[in-house]
Design an enzyme around this catalytic site. Structure first.
Site, PDB file in Angstrom:
ATOM      1  N   GLU B 149       0.812  -1.222   0.000  1.00 48.70           N
ATOM      2  CA  GLU B 149       0.000   0.000   0.000  1.00 48.70           C
ATOM      3  C   GLU B 149       0.844   1.270   0.000  1.00 48.70           C
ATOM      4  O   GLU B 149       0.767   2.081   0.927  1.00 48.70           O
ATOM      5  CB  GLU B 149      -0.937  -0.015   1.211  1.00 48.70           C
ATOM      6  N   GLU B 308      -7.163  -7.566  -0.877  1.00 48.53           N
ATOM      7  CA  GLU B 308      -7.546  -7.564   0.529  1.00 48.53           C
ATOM      8  C   GLU B 308      -8.996  -7.143   0.637  1.00 48.53           C
ATOM      9  O   GLU B 308      -9.476  -6.315  -0.130  1.00 48.53           O
ATOM     10  CB  GLU B 308      -6.709  -6.575   1.369  1.00 48.53           C
TER      11      GLU B 308
END
Lengths: 671, 671, 671
Positions: B149, B308
């Protein structure tokens, strides 16, 4: 063994050093007119006493002590260490704290010393040593007041060093520390003690101070460490005094609602007497100061000193309306009702300058006694003169204990959970209020207190459960005790690591339930709850509970889990263990508490509850003093129990059936 | 050419290093029970793998890889570079970022590396080199997951130096830089490259990060630069892997709604496959994740990985209510419907400690499979086992493109204009929602994409128009395309300098209008708009438009400019170009979009639109899969088109006329 | 004696250096088309003029001056010192300010010089010296414009040093300083001058800048010091100019509502003419700019220059709706009505880049004169061409003075009192509005002005009363003046130390009252007040007043002090002194002001008050010009007084009975 304070103290903070010496005598005359018998001095005089390192001049303080002693005042002697002189900052910049943003602070304000800074500790101790040596023998000094309102946090290099040492003592090995802190998450393993950094805004924490942190164990330990360092500094001052004066009680003043950063329960053993500064705001409900007084009294299970309060207005809250006629007297007597053996004000004489010059005082800027406020102070002085001797030695007695725990206070409000709305104090007050409204006396205890003296122990939001506690609670219930806890209970150990195998962890068997999951509610959303005949509501959280031995007391009545247990009760041995899975609306909580009290066979001091606070202090000879307080701006009814057979200790009259706004009676039975 | 992932992946992040080795086997049994076939590992293990610079210990990771390989799991191998060890900060403090306030951060958290710090880059590459060398040959590794991320910004001295170099490459001369940055305003001329300073709170920016800046060109370039530096760090890791393993796909996971600081369109070319972490909040409308999935799919115009998501609750949003029965399945299938070739969770096993210990997982703290959540996961596993093989290779097809552009995202929200209420994503979503509600498939494209494959290109708030774009749009329309844009379009060039000669600058001829000035509305104020038979409203801004060739589609119906054009349509060549001068209320926008779609001859997948999401994936053999999703907590009607002749691939049954809350069907035509 | 500006100026800021030289001639043609006759240049050109220390290149500025001179423009020449070049920061980092958080700022923005930094002062003076030497003889330069919009605060080491010196000058001894600062409170005694530290967030202040401080005297002195240092820097530039050009007026431009950090009353003596930048927001009530213009005019009791305003929108307020038709003209004429001898805009030509590129301008980005805005500017140019010659030399005349005092502005908003809601400007505007609504001309004066020229002096919230002021006010009232003040009056001296003996301190005898205490009201709470026949309300504060010679004008009608005085009036000698003990609701305040005006025998310019602003300027020959302005978006009635016998100077027509929205007439009597 310390010499207890022999008198009921009426007085407060006095700063004659701000005024010409020739005015002191007149001040004392005014105080005596109001029956004031004590003064706290020297709380903020370091720079006045010491113009440079090693230089002291006590001549003015000598004169103050002499004048107050001559007037037979009881003196509480401050140590003056809470506000550092400008020269100290100049010479030793490290005495200033480093804040959460990593910034070293400079001279200014107060309460800003680093508790581990060597220069601060050395020079504070030196000042206290001089003070104690000089005044140890003065019999008018009835107590030593160390520092002032400890609080806040430092994040400096000295503290970081000390923290590493403190952790070494706590964990012995880095393996234990890594396990406690769960450092395998996000690559946080520590391989050398000096890799540990303080949890401030530049490090492992994020957001503003007090909010969510990454390594919960680190943050919890830093809170423990800072509270311990403050306490250590306090002990340094205390032992310095005791080297000269082993007899006179020593304390510092606790404060706030309560202070989050100081574990008062851990400190209590080092306080010869508990002292508390009470400043409810204009819109504080009356049960909040009651709760705080009960907490203070329970710290040592003995009466405490109301150390500060305001005779009229404060000046540092957003809005300070005038106290209404009778309000000052009633609210001061509320503290006495809950165990205070003093009424003390900040301040006896209103300063001309400084940050608190518009804070109320016994002698106001107008410097006349012809004021409404002074008139009220005189009346209270008369009352306390009568009441004090009767009350000294009396105690409050409770069969219900409410658990308040600093580790939970910290852990609950730091946790990154499924709702951001966890306000530990407010959640505890939800329950406190239930007992308060019923005039049921409550002790506010720690998790380490002896439960066996209570019929009912209520421990809401007992999220963090340290080793041994579950066993002690289970033994208490099996032995006939009654216990209640709520959602979030039993989830984590003392390092905020989750107990595996299902919530509420080590309390599962005691409570006879398994909580599979929890729903969370945004503000203004709630779930319906069926409790007996009533449909009430739950908010904040709703646990999905599997009873495993417990019986169902209430069920959810909406959402996909409608019909499942919302509140349970587990019979275990001689006692019961209750679990409340949601934040019940007041009406629902009230109905539940009725059931719980019935199970525990606890009743309030009055059956008639017209919204009036009733408290009881019991003297050693068995004499009961009932404080009947109307803490509202409307008139109210006297509870029926007192309609006959009681007399007001202050007026020697039977109480009237109606209580005026802010009426405050102290009743005892007629013989 | 990389080896594509051959299977539909069902699994997620797994951290066995947090658990005893003896428990791993049991975990895998549980995963298999739910038909989970893949695990992402080693995302945050740098400190575990390397206790000091140059020292590595892969024994535990070897064991994990062996155990998962033995169980025939598909492994996604992380590089562990997103969270730096404590020893790295200690030894090289410059690896920590300097924040917008100019403060160097220290050890803690994650995602806090400076992308230009030499020590970070060198040691991250060394770690990746060791990892790739060790595991390159394992056939169970189906992808490499670089870092995690990416996001955030650094303002350190290293970045400042690198920025000057980057600018030198971009502008060659200071004359060009001074022109681009309009430095003649407010005496900002740069005479030497080393006079350039980063735009943080102490420099040219003011207010909090992300708000108004003084030199827009500087701020835009710093955003471009930081995104490029992050991408460069990603490429460093990627090429290090490829030196050992040129075959296996490499990616990092994208995230947020979307992340503002990383230009995903610029990154897409370096991603072998797009991976996205999806965390809608409890109150996120269903069209927002749909938009984000469409954006992710359109980055490479191919299916992406849902990398995710949560099987139950998250723990870092303000409120995380439980997912209602069916909700998890329906929302995961929503991602699949929009092009995901995987369903991946964070996390497979719930951690005992750390910041995300209350984030949902396949194996929860209760460590039992007898939970509602696990039961739902099993059912989804069954569904995916059936569905995956049918879907792999299928694609989504759209005739409408919505333009989303990072440079506009940055420029629009930084601009000091006549309103402070510019929220680029929300404004784009206004338009996306119109197509979503009609079940019209949409690609969310960049300004560099090929427009010709679409019948309609919608580019709201196309404020910043870089060279060549106006010509490309004009050619598109002349060639028969249909184009729509809105107020603020065409105002500035790529450095936020205004195009002179009248708004919308280079789009004037295309749109056939001149915007003389714009009115601004405070919240809750609006202008009436007459559109066909309807009177609707405009808010935020209202352009005063002079048609110069365009026809008037709607007019203002209040204010002094009542009667003038609010919406225009310009016939140009074979196509039309539409301009919407105000933020139309939903009803007005809906009527307009009806007209636009009619002009472009685009229809939705269903004519019947009862509030149910319908999406289509088409297999290479022409087989269409219709995802019919009721993404609400109420029941809904099946769109009439599916009442006959369709069968659910998962149940082999014809669909019922009513859809339960969170019902999710995957229909195909009966033969 | 300076040469006054001979013409009514119509023009504004012009930055031809941002544009190709070949475009200047066309610009000037456009300006002339609108009758624009002046341009302010060189306000932000330091970096353009000087690429390095000691290097200057005036060739472009020469060309600009030549071109404007050739076109017979009146030039206002800026000194360019308000935005420092990048090279200056690079070479001398100390020129950047240190902010309230203790952080040194770096290159960027503008208005960020430290006023005491030697490098800044030396190089700014050098630049000004070159400019003045070069252009002193140009007869087209009608004024020098020093720096720009002084404001802000620096907390650097240089300032700290200078502050200690400034304090030494002010107090001579530390004893006096310690007394003034009441340092005996909280151990703040200063023993050496170098122990004094600046009052920033790391020191004695707390909370954000501008909020509550601990040592009020320190904070007040730092505000005085910083304003004085800014003024000193201004004087440095001014005297540098005067060394070359002793004749041409010199000024800087004042700004804001008004700027809190610069004591404009102290500065006025150093301004040859007052210049003011006026930027009301879309929702600013019309009386606020009227108040500010009256303040500006009263600073020197002479006409002022409207130095900046916007011809259409600004770009730095939250929302900037379009000015409605007529609105620009009416609001510019409002400034003229109140004493402006100019109409100046920021900016004459809209920049392509930079922070204000979307700020309105005479020549907009469209670069055409065929716009609504330009058309309005042309019309205004015609009007001003007619009006200017008639008005120059005329003055505004007032019999009512409203006191506005920077020391009170500072002290009131910093004080830690019984309410946090003290907004000095808003409280002053409460009273201003009463006179505004009645068309009563008002001067907005300082406490040092001569009161005797007024029939009524209104000094709301006169909290800080410096030595001599009470005596001057008393003499004024005894001599027949009328005086009104309010709660909080007379509480403290110039160092914020309380006057003992009862509030309102030195004003007690003048007002004939003693205020024993004050109630405070949270928002939305109020006390009823009986005033004549009306029951109105008080909020914010309610003083409990003992009349000691004063008569009671209004009483409280609720709370426990119902029936006691809320407003009093004291006859003293020939005059009266009024005290208003609460923040009266508008209706109540209006009734009270009627009484006060009647007592002072003051009437408005019109008896008929239909919501239209009426102002008067009187020429030396006695000719009166009545500005009749409808500053609303609705039509209104002409006040009856003007129905007959008046003619509009601009149209030579008698006024109509109805005024259109934003109608603006300048009437004089027909002969």
């Amino acid at each position: 063994m310390k010499t207890p304070i022999k008198d009921f103290l009426y007085g407060g903070d006095y700063n004659p050093d701000q005024w010409p010496q020739e005015s002191w005598g007149e001040d004392i005359q005014v105080f005596k007119q109001a029956k004031i018998n004590s003064a706290t001095i020297n709380v903020f005089s370091w720079a006045a006493l010491s113009p440079a390192e090693g230089e002291y001049d006590f001549s003015k303080l000598d004169a103050i002590v002499d004048e107050l002693s001559a007037a037979d005042f009881k003196i509480i002697m401050g140590t003056s260490t809470a506000a550092m002189p400008a020269w100290l900052f100049k010479k030793y910049p490290e005495v200033g704290r480093v804040d959460y943003q990593g910034r070293r602070h400079v001279f200014g304000q107060r309460h800003n010393f680093c508790p581990t800074a060597p220069a601060y500790r050395r020079l504070a101790a030196d000042l206290v040593d001089h003070l104690a040596a000089r005044y140890a023998d003065n019999p008018h000094i009835v107590a030593w007041h160390v520092n002032n309102e400890y609080g806040g946090t430092c994040y400096c290099e000295h503290c970081q060093q000390a923290f590493r040492g403190w952790l070494k003592d706590r964990y012995q090995t880095l393996d234990r520390l890594n396990a406690a802190w769960a450092t395998s998450v996000w690559s946080h393993q520590i391989y050398h003690w000096d890799e540990i950094v303080v949890p401030n805004e530049l490090g492992d924490a994020w957001g503003p101070e007090g909010s969510h942190t990454i390594v919960a164990g680190l943050s919890l330990d830093y809170l423990r460490f800072q509270s311990a360092m403050m306490q250590d500094e306090y002990r340094l001052e205390k032992t310095t005094i005791e080297a000269h004066d082993p007899q006179t009680p020593v304390f510092t003043n606790f404060h706030s609602t309560p202070n989050k950063l100081i574990d008062y329960q851990a400190w209590a053993k080092d306080q010869d007497v508990i002292a508390y500064d009470s400043y409810p705001a204009y819109d504080t409900p009356a049960y909040q100061p009651a709760f705080l007084y009960d907490l203070m009294r329970s710290l040592k299970h003995q009466p405490f000193l109301l150390m500060e309060s305001t005779p009229s207005q404060v000046n540092w809250q957003p809005y300070s309306p005038l106290k209404r006629p009778g309000q000052m007297r009633a609210t001061e007597l509320q503290a006495v009702a809950h165990g205070a053996d003093s009424v003390q004000f900040f301040q006896l004489k209103q300063a001309r300058g400084g940050s608190e010059k518009f804070h109320g005082a016994v002698i106001s800027h107008a410097q006349t006694t012809k004021t409404r406020a002074f008139n009220d102070l005189e009346k209270l002085g008369d009352d306390l003169e009568k009441l004090g001797p009767q009350l000294l030695g009396s105690t409050n007695q409770a069969k219900v204990a409410l658990v308040f725990d600093w580790a939970n206070y910290w852990a609950l409000e730091y946790v990154a959970g499924i709702t951001q709305d966890l306000d530990y104090c407010q959640l505890i007050l939800d329950y406190y209020r239930q007992f308060y409204d019923r005039n049921v006396p409550v002790d506010v205890i720690s998790v380490d207190d002896d439960f066996s003296q209570y019929d009912l122990v209520v421990a809401p939001y007992l999220y963090l459960v340290k080793p041994g506690l579950a066993d002690r609670l289970t033994a208490y219930v099996k032995g006939g005790g009654h216990f209640l806890t709520t959602m979030m209970a039993g989830m984590v150990d003392e390092n905020d690591n989750v107990y595996l195998g299902g919530y509420p962890g080590p309390l599962k068997e005691l409570l006879g339930i398994w909580v599979e999951e929890s729903d969370a509610f945004p503000p203004a959303q709630e779930v319906k709850v069926a409790l007996g005949q009533q449909t009430t509501a739950g908010s904040l959280l709703a646990d999905l509970i599997h009873p495993e031995g417990a019986e169902v007391v209430a069920t959810y009545a909406s959402e996909f889990y409608a019909g499942t247990a919302a509140v349970t009760k587990h019979q275990l041995g001689q006692g019961t263990a209750w679990y409340v899975g949601t934040r019940l609306a007041p009406a629902g909580l009230s109905a539940l508490i009725d059931q719980v009290l019935a199970a525990a066979k606890v009743t309030g001091l009055t059956a008639d509850q017209p919204g009036v606070e009733v408290t009881k202090r019991v003297q050693k000879d068995g004499q009961s003093y009932y404080f009947v307080l109307n803490l509202t701006n409307q008139s109210a009814s006297l509870p029926k129990e007192f309609a006959q057979g009681y007399v007001d200790c202050l007026t020697n009259q039977a109480p009237a059936a109606r209580l005026a706004p802010w009426a405050a009676l102290v009743l005892k039975k007629t013989n």
